[in-house]
Design a protein around this motif. Structure first.
Motif, PDB file in Angstrom:
ATOM      1  N   SER A 145      -4.977  -2.198  -8.193  1.00  0.00           N
ATOM      2  CA  SER A 145      -6.386  -2.468  -7.906  1.00  0.00           C
ATOM      3  C   SER A 145      -7.138  -3.136  -9.044  1.00  0.00           C
ATOM      4  O   SER A 145      -8.255  -3.620  -8.823  1.00  0.00           O
ATOM      5  CB  SER A 145      -7.099  -1.160  -7.545  1.00  0.00           C
ATOM      6  OG  SER A 145      -6.503  -0.548  -6.419  1.00  0.00           O
TER       7      SER A 145
ATOM      8  N   GLY B 290       0.817  -1.209   0.000  1.00  0.00           N
ATOM      9  CA  GLY B 290       0.000   0.000   0.000  1.00  0.00           C
ATOM     10  C   GLY B 290       0.851   1.258   0.000  1.00  0.00           C
ATOM     11  O   GLY B 290       2.058   1.222  -0.247  1.00  0.00           O
TER      12      GLY B 290
ATOM     13  N   TYR C 180      -8.461  -1.896  -0.583  1.00  0.00           N
ATOM     14  CA  TYR C 180      -7.169  -2.192   0.019  1.00  0.00           C
ATOM     15  C   TYR C 180      -6.041  -1.291  -0.502  1.00  0.00           C
ATOM     16  O   TYR C 180      -4.880  -1.501  -0.139  1.00  0.00           O
ATOM     17  CB  TYR C 180      -6.767  -3.643  -0.267  1.00  0.00           C
ATOM     18  CG  TYR C 180      -7.690  -4.678   0.315  1.00  0.00           C
ATOM     19  CD1 TYR C 180      -7.750  -4.921   1.683  1.00  0.00           C
ATOM     20  CD2 TYR C 180      -8.501  -5.448  -0.512  1.00  0.00           C
ATOM     21  CE1 TYR C 180      -8.581  -5.888   2.208  1.00  0.00           C
ATOM     22  CE2 TYR C 180      -9.343  -6.426   0.001  1.00  0.00           C
ATOM     23  CZ  TYR C 180      -9.371  -6.637   1.364  1.00  0.00           C
ATOM     24  OH  TYR C 180     -10.209  -7.599   1.882  1.00  0.00           O
ATOM     25  N   ALA C 181      -6.352  -0.322  -1.334  1.00  0.00           N
ATOM     26  CA  ALA C 181      -5.305   0.426  -2.025  1.00  0.00           C
ATOM     27  C   ALA C 181      -4.413   1.218  -1.077  1.00  0.00           C
ATOM     28  O   ALA C 181      -3.221   1.375  -1.332  1.00  0.00           O
ATOM     29  CB  ALA C 181      -5.916   1.358  -3.064  1.00  0.00           C
ATOM     30  N   SER C 182      -4.963   1.720   0.003  1.00  0.00           N
ATOM     31  CA  SER C 182      -4.153   2.565   0.871  1.00  0.00           C
ATOM     32  C   SER C 182      -3.181   1.770   1.728  1.00  0.00           C
ATOM     33  O   SER C 182      -2.044   2.193   1.937  1.00  0.00           O
ATOM     34  CB  SER C 182      -5.054   3.420   1.769  1.00  0.00           C
ATOM     35  OG  SER C 182      -5.787   2.596   2.663  1.00  0.00           O
ATOM     36  N   ASP C 183      -3.603   0.607   2.204  1.00  0.00           N
ATOM     37  CA  ASP C 183      -2.786  -0.071   3.215  1.00  0.00           C
ATOM     38  C   ASP C 183      -2.181  -1.387   2.758  1.00  0.00           C
ATOM     39  O   ASP C 183      -1.284  -1.915   3.417  1.00  0.00           O
ATOM     40  CB  ASP C 183      -3.610  -0.330   4.484  1.00  0.00           C
ATOM     41  CG  ASP C 183      -4.760  -1.306   4.260  1.00  0.00           C
ATOM     42  OD1 ASP C 183      -5.176  -1.489   3.097  1.00  0.00           O
ATOM     43  OD2 ASP C 183      -5.252  -1.873   5.253  1.00  0.00           O
ATOM     44  N   ARG C 184      -2.643  -1.934   1.635  1.00  0.00           N
ATOM     45  CA  ARG C 184      -2.216  -3.288   1.291  1.00  0.00           C
ATOM     46  C   ARG C 184      -1.742  -3.444  -0.150  1.00  0.00           C
ATOM     47  O   ARG C 184      -0.784  -4.164  -0.408  1.00  0.00           O
ATOM     48  CB  ARG C 184      -3.371  -4.255   1.565  1.00  0.00           C
ATOM     49  CG  ARG C 184      -3.010  -5.716   1.556  1.00  0.00           C
ATOM     50  CD  ARG C 184      -4.112  -6.548   2.210  1.00  0.00           C
ATOM     51  NE  ARG C 184      -4.261  -6.217   3.622  1.00  0.00           N
ATOM     52  CZ  ARG C 184      -3.589  -6.800   4.607  1.00  0.00           C
ATOM     53  NH1 ARG C 184      -2.709  -7.745   4.328  1.00  0.00           N
ATOM     54  NH2 ARG C 184      -3.791  -6.438   5.854  1.00  0.00           N
ATOM     55  N   CYS C 185      -2.422  -2.799  -1.086  1.00  0.00           N
ATOM     56  CA  CYS C 185      -2.065  -3.042  -2.492  1.00  0.00           C
ATOM     57  C   CYS C 185      -2.538  -1.901  -3.380  1.00  0.00           C
ATOM     58  O   CYS C 185      -3.741  -1.723  -3.589  1.00  0.00           O
ATOM     59  CB  CYS C 185      -2.684  -4.362  -2.961  1.00  0.00           C
ATOM     60  SG  CYS C 185      -2.157  -4.859  -4.611  1.00  0.00           S
ATOM     61  N   VAL C 186      -1.589  -1.159  -3.942  1.00  0.00           N
ATOM     62  CA  VAL C 186      -1.931  -0.036  -4.816  1.00  0.00           C
ATOM     63  C   VAL C 186      -2.277  -0.498  -6.230  1.00  0.00           C
ATOM     64  O   VAL C 186      -2.647   0.319  -7.067  1.00  0.00           O
ATOM     65  CB  VAL C 186      -0.782   1.001  -4.863  1.00  0.00           C
ATOM     66  CG1 VAL C 186      -0.536   1.597  -3.494  1.00  0.00           C
ATOM     67  CG2 VAL C 186       0.503   0.382  -5.436  1.00  0.00           C
TER      68      VAL C 186
END
Length: 283
Positions: free
Chosen positions: A155, A105, A147-153
């Motif tokens: 998407s 993220g 989940y883009a902010s904390d885990r996976c950009v």
């Protein structure tokens, strides 16, 4: 052909089972393949785990997970690259050709999505050749935008393929997980794109049920319990040329709370067989 011939049970679905218990339950249920996670494998011992699954006659479809490439700090980035090289080595030892990547993220205080994605490309440039030398492919898994902010950009499948296509298909492809892409009306075309480029490295099933739990991570529904037309997505990946195992990966606190992991496996196998029958009946 057995209705479970393409079934792979991801270890996280039945996390209450130890590796020996998982191998035994798979043998009893006729499950031919497993997707493994690094943490329990390392706790058991990578070499020992490789021997266990080999002796049980199980195929290891994937290892989860590598990735987390978005740090800005140089020391953090070096640690991430070193850890991913280790993950590649572990995948090779376990006998799987696919390491699934959760890309990471946004670092704290950083709001530059394009910059974060570019750092993923930088990492892939270093790791791709290392993986290829060891017979391992890197599979970028796009995660749902929540989940883009904390885990996976990353998407969408389109974003994943834009990254993957900078590198040879033997090095980098994608993981298609129904839970993360079912909402995206561009995803069918991107699945065809991935197939045409030889980049459909693995396919995972999970259903979408609501309401989502607090924290959203453990909300993946049992197959058939939610809103996703799972057979439709199965047919799409098959039409794109994918003929490999179909892995069921469920992060579900309700399933994990059940003491009898073998019963969870039985239930999941039955749900899988129903989806497989529907998917193949329409072809």
């Amino acid at each position: 052909m057995s209705p479970l011939s393409r079934f792979s049970i991801n270890q996280m679905t039945v996390r209450q089972l130890s590796l020996p218990e998982l191998a035994n339950a798979c043998g009893h249920r006729g499950v031919p393949a497993v997707g493994l996670w690094r943490e329990p494998v390392r706790e058991y011992g990578v070499e020992a785990a490789a021997k266990l699954v080999r002796d049980a006659g199980l195929t290891v479809t994937t290892l989860c997970r590598g990735g987390f490439f978005t740090a800005v700090d140089p020391a953090e980035r070096r640690r991430a690259l070193d850890d991913n090289r280790t993950a590649i080595d572990e995948a090779a030892t376990l006998g799987t050709d696919t390491l699934v990547l959760v890309s990471g993220g946004l670092p704290a205080g950083d709001k530059d999505l394009p910059g974060a994605r570019e750092r993923i490309a930088d990492a892939l440039a270093e790791l791709g050749p290392y993986a290829q030398e060891r017979g391992v492919r890197l599979a970028i898994e796009p995660l749902h935008p929540m989940y883009a902010s904390d885990r996976c950009v990353v998407s969408t499948l389109g974003q994943a393929l834009d990254l993957a296509e900078r590198f040879p298909a033997e090095q980098v492809g994608v993981c298609v997980d129904t839970y993360h892409i079912w909402w995206d009306d561009h995803a069918p075309a991107q699945i065809a794109r991935a197939g045409a480029g030889g980049r459909l490295h693995t396919f995972q099933l999970a259903d979408w049920t609501t309401p989502l739990p607090e924290g959203v991570l453990t909300g993946r529904g049992q197959l058939g319990d939610g809103a996703i037309d799972l057979a439709y997505w199965w047919r799409l990946v098959d039409a794109a040329g994918y003929s490999g195992s179909v892995e069921v990966e469920l992060f579900n606190s309700g399933l994990w709370a059940r003491e009898d992991g073998a019963e969870v496996l039985r239930e999941t196998a039955e749900s899988f067989a129903a989806v497989a029958a529907e998917a193949t009946a329409a072809t």
